[in-house]
Scaffold this motif. Structure first.
Motif, mmCIF file in Angstrom:
data_model
loop_
_atom_site.group_PDB
_atom_site.id
_atom_site.type_symbol
_atom_site.label_atom_id
_atom_site.label_comp_id
_atom_site.label_asym_id
_atom_site.label_seq_id
_atom_site.Cartn_x
_atom_site.Cartn_y
_atom_site.Cartn_z
ATOM 1 N N MET A 90 25.593 7.039 -39.328
ATOM 2 C CA MET A 90 26.344 7.473 -37.903
ATOM 3 C C MET A 90 26.324 6.106 -37.026
ATOM 4 O O MET A 90 25.664 5.399 -37.060
ATOM 5 N N ARG A 91 27.313 6.442 -35.971
ATOM 6 C CA ARG A 91 27.401 5.477 -35.067
ATOM 7 C C ARG A 91 26.373 5.677 -33.790
ATOM 8 O O ARG A 91 25.873 6.920 -33.515
ATOM 9 N N ARG B 161 26.675 14.468 -17.471
ATOM 10 C CA ARG B 161 28.037 14.988 -17.749
ATOM 11 C C ARG B 161 28.109 15.792 -19.064
ATOM 12 O O ARG B 161 27.137 15.335 -20.030
ATOM 13 N N ARG B 162 28.766 16.501 -19.374
ATOM 14 C CA ARG B 162 28.968 17.413 -20.359
ATOM 15 C C ARG B 162 29.545 16.478 -21.689
ATOM 16 O O ARG B 162 30.379 15.552 -21.390
ATOM 17 N N LEU B 163 29.088 16.682 -22.827
ATOM 18 C CA LEU B 163 29.242 15.863 -23.829
ATOM 19 C C LEU B 163 30.058 16.714 -24.875
ATOM 20 O O LEU B 163 29.506 17.636 -25.143
ATOM 21 N N GLY B 164 30.830 16.106 -25.914
ATOM 22 C CA GLY B 164 31.450 16.761 -26.734
ATOM 23 C C GLY B 164 32.184 15.645 -27.664
ATOM 24 O O GLY B 164 32.724 14.595 -27.362
ATOM 25 N N PHE B 165 32.467 16.040 -29.052
ATOM 26 C CA PHE B 165 32.866 15.186 -30.097
ATOM 27 C C PHE B 165 34.195 15.505 -30.412
ATOM 28 O O PHE B 165 34.353 16.881 -30.808
ATOM 29 N N ASP B 166 34.971 14.656 -30.492
ATOM 30 C CA ASP B 166 36.520 14.826 -30.640
ATOM 31 C C ASP B 166 36.526 14.299 -32.280
ATOM 32 O O ASP B 166 36.546 12.915 -32.498
ATOM 33 N N PHE C 92 23.143 10.678 -28.575
ATOM 34 C CA PHE C 92 23.194 11.057 -29.810
ATOM 35 C C PHE C 92 24.193 11.881 -30.242
ATOM 36 O O PHE C 92 24.799 12.735 -29.278
ATOM 37 N N PHE C 93 24.660 11.938 -31.406
ATOM 38 C CA PHE C 93 25.893 12.506 -32.037
ATOM 39 C C PHE C 93 25.481 14.079 -31.614
ATOM 40 O O PHE C 93 26.660 14.769 -31.327
#
Ligand SMILES: [Zn+2]
Ligand SMILES: [Zn+2]
Ligand SMILES: [Zn+2]
Length: 359
Positions: free
Chosen positions: A1-2, A24-29, A13-14
């Motif tokens: 994991m990066r 801020r809101r986070l999301g994974f692309d 974290f992922f």
């Protein structure tokens, strides 16, 4: 994991959905393999659209995030409501209102989290991840099921974790820490995790594509044995007879000796454990020799050498914290050969190493 960083500079974290520093809101692309900081897209009249703070690309949140808060992957395709990971779901736990619903949601969230970690690594390695709606015969799907031991209202009496024709089934009880620990002790296993289950089952799924279609069965049989051995009889024997002692040094775990295909799935899982953990360690600066990138074919001999160091260091760190070993396994020359074989199936353009070629 990066090791991901928010646009504000904070390490994240992922699994995070919110940056603890800038909020801020986070999301994974999943297409870009990046965890992104997001801001509401005020240009969207309908609402629900988010803009990447860095690139100006727009996204929507996955439906399973909006409805149940069990996902942090993003949707970039306007035709889709669910992210790439959630589109693989065939059956998820019913969350109709009952006193058990919050508990069920929590267990499901843990499974989704483990699934996204599995998929992150598979995608980074360039392995195909497609849903059954894209290809019924070749697609991958997940069923997270309860049985009557944990929920008397369901029809299934006994749900076993397993794989069949692209469908990976996991008993929801595995996501309960106490239940899983009881199962681990009952089966005399040294390691039992959700991520481990999913990695193992994905090995069964990829056997056809990575071994059979690559014409690599001969090498497989030399290392793992004959996969045509009666599978049901072998599994029945494994579970009904007292656990035989592990055949050292050929086997990576006691379960691997149940059948050649189980040995393969165990080695596949261990290969993913190793590569993911090495990627994490290298991204945190704990492995000399630069940052490891799974998108480019890593050098397997370098990985095996680093893993022999990193896994021992991890165990030592855990012991310092009063915890059990993180990686309670010891490799033999034979299990290393099997890991080299898995590597070549995942990166088929890699040349066999001298040691692999001599198998
Ligand atoms: Zn931030
Ligand atoms: Zn999702
Ligand atoms: Zn298996």
């Amino acid at each position: 994991m990066r090791n991901f960083t928010c646009v504000c500079g904070q390490g994240v974290f992922f699994e995070n959905t919110l940056c603890t520093a800038c909020r801020r809101r986070l999301g994974f692309d999943p297409q870009r393999g990046e965890l992104l900081a997001l801001e509401p897209d005020h240009a969207d009249p309908a609402g629900g659209s988010w803009r990447c703070a860095d690139t100006e690309l727009t996204y929507r949140l996955c439906r399973n995030d909006l409805d149940f808060h069990v996902c942090n992957w993003l949707v970039s395709d306007s035709d889709q409501q669910y992210c790439l990971s959630c589109r693989l779901n065939h059956i998820v736990p019913g969350l109709e209102s009952s006193t058990q619903a919050p508990l069920r949601r929590e267990r499901w969230a843990r499974l989704e989290q483990a699934k996204r970690r599995l998929l992150f690594t598979l995608l980074a390695m360039g392995l195909p991840v497609m849903s059954k709606s894209e290809s019924q015969s070749e697609g991958l799907a997940f069923a997270f099921l309860e049985d009557q031991r944990s929920n008397p209202k369901v029809l299934e009496q006994h749900v076993l974790t397993g794989h069949w024709q692209g469908l990976i089934t996991v008993n929801l009880a595995e996501a309960d820490h106490v239940e899983r620990e009881k199962m681990r002790q009952g089966l005399g296993e040294s390691y039992r995790t959700l991520l481990g289950h999913l990695r193992h089952e994905s090995g069964h799924y990829f056997f056809e594509q990575c071994v059979v279609r690559q014409g690599a069965l001969e090498g497989f049989r030399e290392l793992f044995g004959d996969e045509r051995e009666d599978y049901d009889a072998a599994l029945a024997r494994h579970y009904t007879q007292p656990m035989p002692p592990k055949k050292w040094p050929e086997m990576i775990s006691a379960y691997a000796q149940a059948h050649p295909l189980e040995d393969w799935a165990e080695c596949w899982a261990h290969y993913l454990h190793m590569m993911d953990t090495l990627e994490t360690a290298s991204d945190y600066g704990l492995v000399p020799g630069g940052v490891m990138d799974l998108r480019r074919q890593p050098d397997i001999e370098w990985c095996l050498w680093q893993w022999s160091r990193v896994s021992v260091a991890m165990n030592a760190l855990n012991r310092s914290m009063g915890l059990e070993d993180a990686y309670p396994f010891v490799h033999s020359e034979m299990t290393l050969r099997k890991l080299r074989y898995v590597h070549q199936r995942i990166y088929p353009s890699s040349m066999p190493t001298q040691m692999e070629a001599s198998v």
